[in-house]
Design a protein around this motif. Structure first.
Motif: not given
Lengths: 346, 347
Positions: A296-298, B220-228
């Protein structure tokens, strides 16, 4: 004017019944999870998308699988701090044994799981017969296993993942559910069933809540300890395999810090360090609370340091909400002792 | 009314004053790198015992760097022995390691720190005893405990990566940045270099700067959120190949790889494999041979030759078309393209 003793009678019967059934206590962390998901969905519609939610379960799988083993150990009154080290070693060993060949996958996975189980077995034997502190002993194992991983790898994560390995675990069934997420949910379901329906599972609670009584009842606590730690080692190795499947490359410290993520999920899920309480279901919910908070924070795009601050606050609030809900139940049980059941026990 | 106006004027004055101060700081740093160090007091007759005080030996770049040190030492008959200690990310142990090396009468200490400030007193002790110290690796240090540096300039590297990315994006579009651990010299310098380069490209917009901790899974995890979060991302600034793979995988799984331009990563073998397969991205090197340069620099000091305070080992751009000369398809991902002879590569 109603007296203190009369007060429950004026409550709506349905609510009293609902509270007395222990539903809130047993499901408090799920209530917190649903509430947090609701807030998250208000902030970003990503949390309404099944593919995103299943992806989050996939992200959680490596820690989650290991956390299942830690839950069983903690229900029994122990603790396992070596899971992060075992995850790192397992990821390196699996990649090295695969050596880029699809034909090696079965052998590599079997050997990796065996090594994880062997480390857990060693933990169990040391704790059962040495009677030392599980905290110190498993911490010592963690340090030794990290050292072993460094010696084995020479500092570089040797080994090449076999073709087909990652593709299989990251395949989305029906274009939606990643196999890795299913693996985690299947492991959690099996563990929950074992915990609820088998003699082994019930024994964990008895030994955890009252070791002396368990001994007097004829339970072989030493054997139970060895078996449980062996399972924890095995599941940590499975977590390492899951991590390798997710990231594709092992690093010699890939699992560092996972032991604390696992502990946070287990404790947030209602399993205590004293033993005899909690269970795998709560751990799964606790783990998802952690991952929803971090995602969520991300996804909100907060500054990195604000992300950490907000994620911490979410976890504290979730934990406080959980404590409030369960303590409400405890208060009710003090008012009506006849309805009180053993906390968290199956 | 007067007070806010005064405050605004004061703020403007401060901002205007700060701009030349930043340039001044960069100028001071450049002057320090070029400063000549008198080394006569360190001059000794061979044979030499070389001590390596490693802050850690648990990542593949460092392992390759150490192999370069060993290889270079083997090429010099005047070096009789190389003693290596590993602090395992523990600053306290690294202090003890340096003191041990001093007591073992080494003639030269090469080091890479866990915490630069924590080990300075121990390094100063070595210098006082006439043992020269050479900082080896990613950052430049200016302090009495460090006689010289063999280093890779992260600002230059970040600038090269940024400019190549902007060129590949034809000078416009929305980008995200994937940086190492927050607060490290690498992360701070790379982001500063990116922002400085962006001043010349007004049509480049930085959507978000994230910290992937040199971790493929986390990136990868951070990018998955950036893509959202972002329906459109045109480019990715990611100088570390290890994280670039995680980023690229997330784009690929989301079916959005075609929309994005990946910046050059470094010569991490997993990234080189990706570049060879997709024929895009390229690499800006973070040369592991800095270890060899540190040994040569140390020998010059032991010979009493004056040296510059900082020896910058330059990064080079490798285009996707040239990547096949560097990638090793049969080696693990966690491996580095290097100039080491085969028998000196890590086993």
């Amino acid at each position: 004017m109603s007296t203190e003793a009369e007060r429950p009678r004026v409550r709506p019967a349905a609510i009293v019944s609902w509270l007395n059934a222990g539903w809130v206590e047993r499901s408090a962390i799920w209530v917190v999870l649903v509430a947090l998901l609701g807030v998250a969905a208000l902030c970003s519609d990503a949390f309404l998308q099944p593919s995103y939610l299943f992806n989050m379960v996939r992200q959680a799988a490596p820690v989650g699988v290991a956390a299942i083993g830690v839950t069983l150990v903690m229900v029994m009154g122990g603790v396992d701090l070596s899971v992060g080290a075992v995850i790192s070693l397992a990821a390196v060993v699996a990649a090295v044994l695969m050596d880029g060949q699809a034909g090696n996958i079965g052998y590599a996975l079997a050997a990796t799981l065996t090594i994880g189980a062997a480390i857990g077995f060693a933990n169990g034997v040391l704790i059962a017969w040495n009677r030392g502190s599980p905290f110190i002993l498993t911490l010592g194992t963690a340090v030794a296993v990290y050292g072993l991983t460094q010696i084995y790898s020479g500092g570089t994560a040797r080994g090449i993942v076999a073709p087909g390995f990652r593709e299989f675990f990251n395949e989305r069934i029906g274009g939606l559910v990643p196999v890795l997420a299913l693996l985690f949910l299947a492991a959690a379901t099996i563990a929950a069933l074992v915990q609820r329906t088998t003699r082994f599972g019930r024994s964990l609670y008895l030994v955890g809540s009252n070791p002396r009584a368990a001994r007097l009842a004829g339970l072989r606590a030493a054997r139970l300890t060895v078996t449980t730690y062996t399972l924890s080692g095995l599941l940590a190795a499975l977590g390492g395999i899951a991590l390798l499947a997710r990231s594709g490359v092992s690093s010699t410290f890939a699992g560092r810090g996972f032991e604390f993520d696992a502990l946070a999920a287990v404790v947030l899920g209602g399993t205590t360090f004293e033993g005899g309480r909690g269970g795998v279901g709560g751990t799964v919910a606790g783990l998802l609370v952690l991952f929803v908070a971090f995602n969520l924070v991300n996804i909100l795009g907060l500054n990195y340091n604000v992300q950490r601050l907000v994620a911490g606050v979410i976890i504290i609030v979730a934990s406080a909400a959980y404590t409030y809900l369960t303590s409400r139940r405890l208060t009710e049980s003090r008012l009506w002792p006849s309805h009180h059941t053993s906390e968290g026990a199956p | 009314m007067k007070t806010p106006l005064t405050a605004i004027c004061a703020a403007l004055v401060l901002i205007v004053a700060a701009l030349p101060l930043t340039s001044l700081a960069q100028g001071v740093e450049a002057a320090r790198v070029q400063e000549t160090v008198a080394t006569a007091r360190f001059k000794k007759a061979a044979p030499y015992r070389v001590g390596v005080a490693a802050g850690y030996l648990s990542n593949s770049w460092v392992v390759f760097c150490l192999q370069h040190i060993r290889y270079e030492a083997a090429r010099h008959k005047e070096i009789s022995e190389v003693l290596v200690t590993d602090a395992g990310f523990n600053p306290g142990k690294q202090v003890a390691d340096i003191e041990d090396l001093i007591s073992k009468n080494v003639n030269l200490i090469l080091y890479w720190p866990v915490d630069e400030k924590a080990i300075q007193p121990a390094l100063e002790k070595a210098v006082v005893k006439g043992i020269p110290t050479v900082n080896t690796g990613g950052g430049f240090t200016y302090s009495p405990g460090t006689v010289a540096n063999a280093f890779i300039d992260q600002v230059v590297l970040g600038d090269m990566v940024a400019r190549q990315l902007f060129k590949d994006m034809r000078g416009k579009g929305k980008i995200v940045a994937m940086l190492p651990i927050a607060g490290t010299t690498a992360a701070v310098d790379q982001l500063a270099a990116l922002r400085t380069a962006m001043k010349e490209f007004s049509q480049i917009e930085l959507l978000s700067a994230e910290y992937g901790d040199w971790n493929r899974a986390k990136a990868k995890q951070i990018t998955e959120n950036l893509l959202q979060r972002h329906p459109r991302i045109d480019g990715v600034f990611s100088p570390a190949g290890q994280m670039s793979i995680g980023v690229a995988e997330a784009f690929e799984e989301a079916g959005r790889l075609k929309e994005v331009v990946m910046s050059p990563g470094d010569e991490y073998n997993g990234w080189l494999k990706w570049v060879a397969k997709h024929k895009r991205g390229g690499a800006v090197t973070f040369p592991t041979r800095v270890g060899q340069e540190a040994v040569r620099l140390g020998l010059r000091i032991l010979n009493g030759e004056p040296v510059k305070r900082g020896l910058a080992v330059p990064s080079e751009y490798i285009s996707p078309a040239s990547i096949t000369r560097y990638v090793e398809p049969t080696r693990p991902d966690d491996w580095w393209a290097s100039t080491l002879p085969e028998e000196w590569k890590p086993k």
